[in-house]
Design a protein around this motif. Sequence first.
Motif, PDB file in Angstrom:
ATOM      1  N   ILE A 390       0.808  -1.224   0.000  1.00 13.13           N
ATOM      2  CA  ILE A 390       0.000   0.000   0.000  1.00 13.13           C
ATOM      3  C   ILE A 390       0.839   1.271   0.000  1.00 13.13           C
ATOM      4  O   ILE A 390       0.299   2.370  -0.157  1.00 13.13           O
ATOM      5  N   SER A 391       2.147   1.144   0.166  1.00 15.61           N
ATOM      6  CA  SER A 391       2.994   2.333   0.329  1.00 15.61           C
ATOM      7  C   SER A 391       2.950   3.246  -0.892  1.00 15.61           C
ATOM      8  O   SER A 391       2.909   4.476  -0.759  1.00 15.61           O
ATOM      9  N   GLU A 402      -4.611  10.390  -8.198  1.00 16.38           N
ATOM     10  CA  GLU A 402      -5.563   9.294  -8.058  1.00 16.38           C
ATOM     11  C   GLU A 402      -4.825   7.959  -8.008  1.00 16.38           C
ATOM     12  O   GLU A 402      -3.773   7.778  -8.654  1.00 16.38           O
ATOM     13  N   VAL A 403      -5.405   7.029  -7.241  1.00 17.21           N
ATOM     14  CA  VAL A 403      -4.751   5.748  -6.963  1.00 17.21           C
ATOM     15  C   VAL A 403      -5.741   4.606  -7.160  1.00 17.21           C
ATOM     16  O   VAL A 403      -6.905   4.699  -6.758  1.00 17.21           O
ATOM     17  N   ILE A 404      -5.254   3.537  -7.771  1.00 23.40           N
ATOM     18  CA  ILE A 404      -5.992   2.279  -7.858  1.00 23.40           C
ATOM     19  C   ILE A 404      -5.211   1.265  -7.028  1.00 23.40           C
ATOM     20  O   ILE A 404      -4.041   0.998  -7.295  1.00 23.40           O
ATOM     21  N   ILE A 443      -9.059   1.509   1.186  1.00 15.85           N
ATOM     22  CA  ILE A 443      -8.574   2.765   1.755  1.00 15.85           C
ATOM     23  C   ILE A 443      -7.754   2.453   3.012  1.00 15.85           C
ATOM     24  O   ILE A 443      -8.296   1.988   4.018  1.00 15.85           O
ATOM     25  N   PRO A 444      -6.448   2.686   2.974  1.00 13.21           N
ATOM     26  CA  PRO A 444      -5.595   2.332   4.115  1.00 13.21           C
ATOM     27  C   PRO A 444      -5.956   3.142   5.364  1.00 13.21           C
ATOM     28  O   PRO A 444      -6.303   4.329   5.280  1.00 13.21           O
ATOM     29  N   TYR A 454      -8.826  10.272  -3.169  1.00 17.74           N
ATOM     30  CA  TYR A 454      -7.846   9.919  -4.202  1.00 17.74           C
ATOM     31  C   TYR A 454      -7.741   8.409  -4.430  1.00 17.74           C
ATOM     32  O   TYR A 454      -7.174   7.977  -5.428  1.00 17.74           O
ATOM     33  N   ILE A 455      -8.288   7.621  -3.514  1.00 13.94           N
ATOM     34  CA  ILE A 455      -8.354   6.169  -3.737  1.00 13.94           C
ATOM     35  C   ILE A 455      -9.627   5.918  -4.549  1.00 13.94           C
ATOM     36  O   ILE A 455     -10.735   5.894  -4.008  1.00 13.94           O
ATOM     37  N   ILE A 456      -9.477   5.751  -5.849  1.00 13.65           N
ATOM     38  CA  ILE A 456     -10.662   5.696  -6.721  1.00 13.65           C
ATOM     39  C   ILE A 456     -11.186   4.274  -6.915  1.00 13.65           C
ATOM     40  O   ILE A 456     -12.230   4.085  -7.535  1.00 13.65           O
TER      41      ILE A 456
END
Length: 526
Positions: A390-391, A402-404, A443-444, A454-456
């Motif tokens: 997840i880092s 944005e992050v997948i 989502i961490p 931003y975690i899409i």
Amino acid sequence: MNTLKIIVFFIFFSHINTLFSQKNNIIPTPVEQTIKSGYMEIENSPEIIADFELNSAATLFKDAVKKLELANDKQTKNRIIFSLNKKLKYEEYILKINSDEITIEASTETGAIYGFQSLNQLMNLNFKNDVIKLQNQVIKDSPRFKYRGMHLDVGRHMYPVDFIKKYINGLAMLKFNNFHWHLTEDQGWRIEIEKYPELNNVGSFRDSTLIGHYTDKPWQFDKTRYGGFYTKKEIKEVVRYAEERGINVIPEIEMPGHSQAAVSSYPELGCTGEQVGVAPLWGVFKEIYCSKNETFDFLEDIIDEVVELFPGKYIHIGGDEAPKTNWKACGNCQDVIKREGLKYEHELQSYFITRMEKYINSKGKQIIGWDEILEGGLAPNATVMSWRGISGGLEAAKMNHEVIMTPNATCYLDHYQAKDTKNEPLAIGGYTPIEEIYNYEPIPDELDKSLHKYIIGAQGNVWTEYMKTSDHVEYMVFPRIFALSEVVWTENKPSFEEFEKKVIDVYPILDKMDINYSKHFERLEE
């Protein structure tokens, strides 16, 4: 008096039995599902009424009813209405089942397709003796995450177009909206490119393939030519098929690493200029693209042809596992480092990705890259696919990108799903049981709430080094894909025990789809 009580009890029990005898569980779980008394029986094709904007969903419904082969083909008084409701969100739908009418409301074609998919599960779950019997109910539903993805690597092993469509059918049933098609690799180039024919004449075929597992020593090879590629006509067919089911296709064109098949086709694209073969082995290779201008010219030409085939928002450019060995010894690459004022080779990779991003952005597209694209500096508009835990996702989100999320320990479906590996088909290793995926939270905990946006979404990845056949792919994907669908769609998942019962109910649907699914439901150890 006692007789009257018995009769009343019998009538009441019969009503309750009717109410709950229908199977109403849908995967992924809807936001709101209200079961009502009464039911609809469909013995033949209902009348279909659809607003023009929702015709694709209506067509899917028509085809689904036809496949069920109802008792007769005469039209009944039952009808289904696909109704445009602009008050609903983009992917939201409302499904209403009454005794003589079904209504699907949506503001978009996509929402209507999801409404159809829920209805289609109910129809297949409740189809018996050539009749569909649906419980009256109202479903109000929309997804938790806007990105819900599944990946398939066709570089290591390639599969027929018919299977790609079948795979897409599985994604569509579970309301995934992105199919990540991994099209280029060290072991094979799988997309037709007209300007550079050697990519297909040379790069699409390898002379041999590893036998057994990578860790088996000494390595042995089958000495059999293997390969192929998807023509532009086939790719357009797949993209259109996916679009009709609410799915965007994301092509992956790897750069700068995982490019040995391309370098074998055009050796001048590498740092040494020496002829290399398409890789027969799995792993990471030092033969990567050189960072000279000629390479960028080549890749821009590739992108020009790719954007014509894929109308979606994203192009995935890889960016992972690019050894810098050749760059360190390459005069061209060292000249670029000096010219651009870069400190070292990781910054050269950032330069490489940023330069390609700028060109891809000029074509109206955005890039996705594996989390290695963070090294040396992140390209300005890139979406990061966080695979090494997840880092990478945390770092990118903190940079407002944005992050997948697709951490390999949880979201890689090429891992074993059972501890007793002796009775399982060969896999790369690892152990990812279905419950581990089901319990995953994209989502961490470490991420500040202000950055959650931003975690899409999340994605499941299917790397195919050890999956020679489509049957093997299906076995590794199903039913673990059901768990991931709940993760990315549902805000409040049911218990794992309830989920397991739902999946078992769906087995007959998978049988109808001719999917070679696993029945493993191993629990995580306490």
